[in-house]
Enzyme design. Structure first.
Site, PDB file in Angstrom:
ATOM      1  CG  ASP A  77     -21.891  14.333  -1.564  1.00  0.00           C
ATOM      2  OD1 ASP A  77     -21.068  13.421  -1.371  1.00  0.00           O
ATOM      3  OD2 ASP A  77     -22.695  14.346  -2.520  1.00  0.00           O
TER       4      ASP A  77
ATOM      5  CG  LEU B 109      -6.633  15.530  -5.268  1.00  0.00           C
ATOM      6  CD1 LEU B 109      -5.222  15.267  -4.765  1.00  0.00           C
ATOM      7  CD2 LEU B 109      -6.770  15.144  -6.715  1.00  0.00           C
TER       8      LEU B 109
ATOM      9  NE  ARG C 292      -3.712  -0.357   2.475  1.00  0.00           N
ATOM     10  CZ  ARG C 292      -4.898  -0.428   1.898  1.00  0.00           C
ATOM     11  NH1 ARG C 292      -5.415   0.619   1.303  1.00  0.00           N
ATOM     12  NH2 ARG C 292      -5.601  -1.548   1.913  1.00  0.00           N
TER      13      ARG C 292
ATOM     14  CB  CYS D 186     -17.855  17.668   9.802  1.00  0.00           C
ATOM     15  SG  CYS D 186     -18.056  15.920  10.214  1.00  0.00           S
TER      16      CYS D 186
ATOM     17  CB  CYS E 131     -14.524  20.849   5.284  1.00  0.00           C
ATOM     18  SG  CYS E 131     -12.786  21.150   5.636  1.00  0.00           S
TER      19      CYS E 131
ATOM     20  CB  CYS F 171     -16.874   9.668   8.568  1.00  0.00           C
ATOM     21  SG  CYS F 171     -17.304  10.200   6.922  1.00  0.00           S
TER      22      CYS F 171
ATOM     23  CE  LYS G  18     -19.728  -4.829   5.511  1.00  0.00           C
ATOM     24  NZ  LYS G  18     -19.852  -3.576   4.779  1.00  0.00           N
TER      25      LYS G  18
ATOM     26  CG  ASP H 224     -12.377   3.117  -4.385  1.00  0.00           C
ATOM     27  OD1 ASP H 224     -11.595   2.998  -3.443  1.00  0.00           O
ATOM     28  OD2 ASP H 224     -13.607   3.271  -4.234  1.00  0.00           O
TER      29      ASP H 224
ATOM     30  CB  CYS I 259      -6.867  24.513   2.887  1.00  0.00           C
ATOM     31  SG  CYS I 259      -7.655  23.004   2.283  1.00  0.00           S
TER      32      CYS I 259
END
Ligand code: SF4
Ligand code: SF4
Length: 313
Positions: A241, A157, A61, A197, A193, A213, A222, A133, A187
């Protein structure tokens, strides 16, 4: 045959444009040491919640030469999904814009396969793997490294000319291509943001605690939705969003031109009361090819019951 690294870069960028990608940037394949340390911290703090796959294949990764042996370049690509007309939310539950249409994984992979075939005809045989993804790739970090944008405080991004409503994709290849460099972070002092949130999931600059989140809770989780989300869902039944919608750079978003990302008529017509009565049949009909099928009927039903029972009644 084209072998000059700079000419290859130009060829890739012009080809990617023709195939509908908003932009394409190149990085040298290798280890992302700083991002690896940050990922370690993230995992240590359990910000990934039940996304256990994030802890798998750590070496691969964080180093693309381990993921794709012999690779020399990472080609990062952005594909726009910003809709021409967002679904009306006045008397409706909300679904993330990326999930309006058909599943992007296969659509973008299909486009990439065709693009690679065409490139092979021009540059000769080369080896590569494509990713959308779908494998252990630090997509945002690679897009940042190749100068496609910067990672905003909301961990998305962001591009200066069209904001952040993009899918990310990569071609990792043994071709030697002239790399681009990162751009600066724009930024500034903005914190919109973080302030918008509803679950305070953006815990520090560029770090979203996944376990807090709404997007994670409605898609990845789950179990039952935790009580800590009670009253904070703002009617999101799949994804969220908010931290992108409030970002000033998304004033520059332009509509995509991918017909397969358009929502079905039925999806645009359902209202709050209809969602509460959702049946397996209607779910299968609307979401047969959609990313929403990831939650399965039971998951979406769980989300709808959670938000309609306590948030809006
Ligand atoms: S997606 Fe929603 S819940 Fe998650 S960080 Fe952004 S605003 Fe917060
Ligand atoms: S809302 Fe402001 S702080 Fe957040 S990502 Fe956008 S520009 Fe950066």
């Amino acid at each position: 045959m084209i072998h000059n690294p700079h000419n290859l870069s130009q060829l890739l960028k012009s080809t990617a444009k023709r195939y509908g990608f908003k932009s394409c940037g190149i990085s040298k394949s290798g280890a992302l040491d700083k991002d690896a340390r940050q990922l370690e911290e993230y995992l240590k703090k359990d910000f990934h919640g039940q996304m256990h796959y994030m802890a798998n294949h750590f070496e691969k990764r964080t180093d693309t030469t381990k993921l794709v042996e012999g690779s020399r370049s990472v080609i990062s690509l952005l594909y726009n999904y910003y809709p021409a007309s967002p679904i009306d939310t006045l008397d409706n539950l909300k679904i993330s814009k990326y999930a309006y249409g058909q599943d992007y994984h296969e659509i973008i992979k299909g486009i990439l396969r065709e693009m690679v075939e065409e490139l092979t005809g021009v540059v000769g045989d080369f080896s590569c793997r494509i990713f959308v993804d779908s494998a252990p790739v630090l997509e945002r970090a690679w897009a940042r490294e190749s100068g496609l944008g910067w990672v905003g405080k909301n961990a998305n991004l962001i591009t200066r000319d069209q904001g952040s409503f993009f899918f990310l994709a990569e071609i990792i290849t043994d071709l030697e291509i002239a790399p681009d460099g990162p751009i600066k972070d724009y930024c500034g002092t903005c914190r919109r943001c973080i302030e918008a949130c509803p679950t305070q999931a953006i815990v520090e600059d560029k770090v979203v605690d996944g376990s807090k989140c709404i997007s994670y809770a409605t898609i990845e989780l789950k179990d039952e939705l935790p009580e800590s989300f009670r009253g904070k869902m703002e009617e999101w039944m799949f994804g969220c969003d908010i931290c992108q919608d409030v970002c000033p750079w998304n004033r520059f978003s332009k509509p995509h031109s991918q017909v397969l990302f358009e929502p079905s008529k039925k999806l645009t017509m359902l209202k709050k009361e209809d969602w509460k009565e959702l049946t397996q049949e209607v779910f299968s009909e609307i979401f047969r090819k959609s990313p929403v099928k990831r939650t399965k009927f039971a998951g979406l039903k769980r989300n709808i019951e959670f938000i309609t029972k306590n948030d809006i009644l």
